[in-house]
Write a protein that holds these residues in place. Structure first.
Motif, short mmCIF file in Angstrom:
data_model
loop_
_atom_site.label_atom_id
_atom_site.label_comp_id
_atom_site.label_asym_id
_atom_site.label_seq_id
_atom_site.Cartn_x
_atom_site.Cartn_y
_atom_site.Cartn_z
N PRO A 67 0.81 -1.23 0.00
CA PRO A 67 0.00 0.00 0.00
C PRO A 67 0.84 1.28 0.00
CG PRO A 67 -0.15 -1.15 2.11
CD PRO A 67 0.52 -2.08 1.16
N GLU A 68 2.04 1.20 0.60
CA GLU A 68 2.92 2.38 0.60
C GLU A 68 3.29 2.80 -0.83
OE1 GLU A 68 3.44 0.08 4.36
OE2 GLU A 68 3.60 -0.42 2.22
N PHE A 69 3.44 1.82 -1.70
CA PHE A 69 3.78 2.13 -3.08
C PHE A 69 2.63 2.87 -3.76
CE2 PHE A 69 3.60 0.79 -7.61
CZ PHE A 69 4.74 1.45 -8.05
N ALA A 70 1.40 2.43 -3.52
CA ALA A 70 0.25 3.11 -4.10
C ALA A 70 0.18 4.56 -3.63
CB ALA A 70 -1.04 2.38 -3.73
N THR B 79 6.69 15.42 -3.38
CA THR B 79 6.23 14.06 -3.12
C THR B 79 6.23 13.77 -1.63
OG1 THR B 79 7.13 13.38 -5.26
CG2 THR B 79 6.58 11.63 -3.70
N PHE B 80 7.26 14.21 -0.93
CA PHE B 80 7.36 14.02 0.52
C PHE B 80 6.16 14.63 1.23
CE2 PHE B 80 8.55 15.53 4.72
CZ PHE B 80 9.23 14.47 5.28
N THR B 81 5.84 15.87 0.88
CA THR B 81 4.73 16.57 1.55
C THR B 81 3.41 15.85 1.33
OG1 THR B 81 5.90 18.67 1.23
CG2 THR B 81 3.54 18.78 1.76
N GLY C 26 10.21 4.02 6.10
CA GLY C 26 11.23 3.15 5.51
C GLY C 26 11.01 2.93 4.02
N PHE C 27 9.77 2.74 3.63
CA PHE C 27 9.50 2.53 2.20
C PHE C 27 9.86 3.77 1.39
CE2 PHE C 27 7.00 2.64 -1.66
CZ PHE C 27 7.24 1.38 -2.19
N PHE C 28 9.49 4.93 1.90
CA PHE C 28 9.80 6.18 1.19
C PHE C 28 11.31 6.33 1.02
CE2 PHE C 28 10.63 10.67 0.75
CZ PHE C 28 9.60 11.13 -0.06
N GLY D 13 16.21 5.92 -2.28
CA GLY D 13 17.56 5.42 -2.50
C GLY D 13 17.71 4.72 -3.85
N ILE D 14 16.69 3.96 -4.24
CA ILE D 14 16.72 3.28 -5.54
C ILE D 14 16.79 4.31 -6.67
CG2 ILE D 14 15.37 1.86 -7.14
CD1 ILE D 14 14.28 0.38 -4.65
#
Length: 305
Positions: free
Chosen positions: A36-39, A208-210, A233-235, A240-241
Motif C-alpha cells: 500500500p505504501e507504493f500506491a 512528493t514528501f509533503t 522506511g519505504f519512502f 535510495g533506488i
C-alpha cells in the motif's frame, strides 16, 4: 500484425488513451494491496506531475521552433502528444483523490502556480534544461516501476494498474527526448543540464514528501509506531533506488538509451505491452490474467515477493 521498434525510444507513437477514472471508489485509492505504501507514493508523486507535464508541453513547443533535425523535431512533437494525454488523465485522478485527502486542492494550487509562473518567465535555456533534468527522473521511474511490477503492481486495482503501466511505458519511450532537445540547443553547457537534474530532484522530493505524509496521516499509518516506521522506511528505500539509478545522469555524455535500465534490464512488460497495444489489445484495465495475456505466459506474478 502490428510491428513495434526494437528499441523503446525509437519512433514511439502517441496513444490517446482515456481511463474511466470516475468509476474509482475511495476504496480503490490505496490500490496496491500487496504494498500500500507504493500506491500512496505514486498518488503523492502524481499530485504535481500533470502540472510539470503542461510545463514540458510548453517547453517543447517553444524549443521545436529552433530544432533543425527532422527526427528530433518528430520526437519533440511525439513527447508533446504523449505528455498532454498523461496530464489529462492524471488531473482527473487528482480530482478524485481530493475526495479523500483534504490538502490535495492546496497541493495542486501551489504546483499549478509554480509551473505556470515558471513557464511564463523561464528562458528557453531554463525551460529545456529543467525539462531535461525532470525527465531524468520520470524516465527512471518508468524503468524502475516496470522492473518491480510483479512485487508492487501484480494485484493492483486493474484500472490503476493499467494507468501506471501505460504512463511508465511511455516515460521510458520518450526518456531521451528532453535531453536531446537541450543538447541540440545548448550542448556546450553540459554543466547546466547536470545542475538542472539537482534542481528537479529537489522539487520532486519536496512535493512528493509533503503529499505522501499527508496521505499516510489520513490513512492512519502515522498513529502506530511500527506502521509509521514501515511507511517512512519505504519512502527512504524507494528514494535510495532512484538516487542510485540517477548517478549515470551526472556523467559526461549521458544517454538514457544506454542506461542499464534499458540496455541490461529492460522490463519484459515494456516490450510486451507495446506489442500488445500496437496489435489492438485493450490496455485500459490490467489484472493478473490480462498481464499473462500481454506477456504470453500461462500465469503471472504467482512467485512475486
Amino acid at each position: 500484425m502490428a510491428s513495434v521498434a526494437t528499441h523503446p525510444m525509437q519512433g514511439f507513437p502517441v496513444r490517446p488513451l482515456k481511463f474511466t477514472i470516475d468509476e474509482l471508489t475511495q476504496a480503490d485509492f490505496v490500490w496496491s494491496p500487496r504494498v500500500p505504501e507504493f500506491a500512496v507514493f505514486l498518488n503523492a508523486l502524481g499530485v504535481h506531475v500533470p502540472y510539470f507535464e503542461r510545463y514540458l508541453v510548453h517547453s517543447m513547443r517553444k524549443a521545436r521552433e529552433h530544432i533543425t533535425d527532422p527526427e528530433l523535431k518528430r520526437d519533440a512533437t511525439a513527447i508533446i502528444g504523449q505528455e498532454a494525454h498523461h496530464a489529462n488523465n492524471f488531473l482527473k485522478l487528482n480530482a478524485r483523490l481530493a475526495e479523500r485527502y483534504p490538502r490535495m486542492p492546496e497541493f495542486e494550487a501551489a504546483n499549478k502556480k509554480y509551473f505556470e509562473g515558471a513557464a511564463n518567465r523561464d528562458s528557453l535555456k531554463r525551460l529545456t534544461g529543467f525539462t531535461a533534468g525532470y525527465e531524468t527522473f520520470t524516465f527512471l521511474a518508468g524503468g524502475i516501476i516496470l522492473q518491480n511490477h510483479p512485487r508492487w503492481l501484480a494485484d493492483a486495482q486493474p484500472l490503476m494498474n493499467a494507468l501506471w503501466v501505460w504512463h511508465q511505458v511511455e516515460e521510458v519511450e520518450h526518456g531521451a527526448v528532453a535531453i536531446d532537445v537541450y543538447r541540440h540547443l545548448y550542448g556546450e553547457h553540459e554543466w547546466y543540464r547536470k545542475w538542472m537534474v539537482l534542481v528537479a530532484l529537489t522539487h520532486i522530493f519536496r512535493e512528493t514528501f509533503t503529499a505522501y505524509f499527508h496521505m499516510a496521516r489520513v490513512e492512519g499509518w502515522l498513529r502506530r509506531p511500527r506502521r509509521a516506521l514501515r511507511c517512512v522506511g519505504f519512502f527512504l528505500r524507494l528514494g535510495g533506488i532512484f538516487l542510485k539509478n540517477a548517478l549515470p545522469a551526472f556523467r559526461r555524455g549521458y544517454d538514457p538509451r544506454r542506461h542499464p535500465l534499458v540496455t541490461d534490464g529492460q522490463s519484459p512488460i515494456q516490450i510486451a505491452w507495446r506489442r500488445y497495444e500496437a496489435e489492438g489489445g485493450n490496455v485500459l484495465e490490467i489484472d493478473r490474467d490480462k498481464m499473462a495475456e500481454i506477456l504470453r505466459v500461462t500465469r503471472y506474478g504467482d512467485t512475486a515477493g
